[in-house]
Design an enzyme around this catalytic site. Structure first.
Site, PDB file in Angstrom:
ATOM      1  N   PRO A 132      76.876 127.213 -34.619  1.00 45.58           N
ATOM      2  CA  PRO A 132      78.192 127.750 -35.364  1.00 45.58           C
ATOM      3  C   PRO A 132      78.652 126.729 -36.755  1.00 45.58           C
ATOM      4  O   PRO A 132      79.569 127.121 -37.101  1.00 45.58           O
ATOM      5  CB  PRO A 132      79.101 127.816 -34.394  1.00 45.58           C
ATOM      6  N   GLU A 133      77.900 125.727 -37.078  1.00 42.74           N
ATOM      7  CA  GLU A 133      78.165 124.942 -38.090  1.00 42.74           C
ATOM      8  C   GLU A 133      78.833 125.416 -39.179  1.00 42.74           C
ATOM      9  O   GLU A 133      79.939 125.116 -39.451  1.00 42.74           O
ATOM     10  CB  GLU A 133      77.019 123.962 -38.372  1.00 42.74           C
ATOM     11  N   PRO A 134      78.334 126.350 -39.857  1.00 39.80           N
ATOM     12  CA  PRO A 134      79.173 127.021 -41.288  1.00 39.80           C
ATOM     13  C   PRO A 134      80.298 127.627 -40.906  1.00 39.80           C
ATOM     14  O   PRO A 134      81.219 127.382 -41.342  1.00 39.80           O
ATOM     15  CB  PRO A 134      77.973 128.022 -41.492  1.00 39.80           C
TER      16      PRO A 134
END
Length: 259
Positions: A132-134
């Site tokens: 889920p980084e972005p």
């Protein structure tokens, strides 16, 4: 104060590295980054270790980066923290011994980076993967993930932050095999014993040849393999393998005759 965030122990020639922050689902913080790097540098240099199993305490393998530790921090601190995580992943990746990840439950963000830094992943049937980084306003998993599952799948996973189930993870090569959750540790130990039973130099050369060959074309990859073969021949351990194969065949023929 957290307990020791990374536990390290050995059983014979098998080392166990355990993520140990179960109260926060093993979220990766700075002490855990340092602990992982130090553990793998030490194990890499230990001649008594043949295989490393990397697993986690609690129901989750790793819930990603510990965002709580970033409160009231400036950009310089966050940058240095990311470099510490990269150093941890690199230490896992550079270990000359086979490293097998045993994952269960959620494997999120940095947890996926840890798992992908290992040689392969054995997953419990309750495992899931998410990057889920972005969606957390940052950038991560852009390099290892595309090399494991392909560029377009990596983009889809990162752009959407969706959860990938273990069956799909197996189908796309993120996971090498799956086992029932209750059998994960025992399956990992059996697997490690099988690997440790092979000649150590041959396993080390095989790992090195695969890793170096993945960075070049086939022609150069064959040259890398031939160099590894020459080193194996010079070592002389290949004769033990031939003898073991011959002895095993003889025993099989004897057992067949007895039946």
């Amino acid at each position: 104060m957290d307990e020791e965030p990374v536990l390290v122990s050995t059983t014979g020639d098998i080392a166990h590295v355990v993520l140990n922050r179960p109260a926060v689902r093993n979220a990766l913080n700075l002490p855990m980054c340092h602990g992982l790097r130090e553990a793998f540098v030490r194990l890499d240099a230990d001649p008594g270790v043949r295989v490393v199993l990397l697993r986690a305490n609690g129901p989750a393998f790793c819930a990603g980066a510990d965002l709580q530790e970033r409160k009231d921090r400036d950009e310089a601190w966050v940058r240095s923290r990311r470099l510490a995580s990269f150093a941890a992943y690199e230490a896992i990746e550079r270990c000359a011994k086979p490293v097998v990840a045993l994952v269960q439950g959620p494997v999120v963000g940095s947890g996926g980076e840890i798992a992908m830094s290992c040689d392969f992943v054995v997953a419990a049937d309750d495992a899931s993967f998410r990057f889920p980084e972005p969606h957390w306003g940052t950038v991560g998993a852009t390099q290892r993930l595309q090399r494991v599952i392909g560029k377009r799948r990596a983009k889809e996973m990162l752009f959407t932050s969706r959860t990938m189930g273990v069956e799909e993870a197996f189908a796309v090569g993120l996971v090498a095999r799956t086992v029932p959750a209750a059998e994960l540790v025992a399956a990992g130990e059996r697997l490690a014993a099988t690997i440790a039973g092979a000649p150590g130099p041959a396993i080390a050369l095989t790992k090195q040849a695969i890793d170096l060959g993945s960075e070049t074309d086939l022609a150069n990859g064959i040259r890398i393999e031939m160099a590894a073969i020459e080193r194996s021949l010079a070592d002389g351990g290949w004769r033990d393998g031939v003898r073991a194969f011959a002895d095993g065949g003889a025993r099989a023929r004897e057992n067949g005759a007895e039946r």
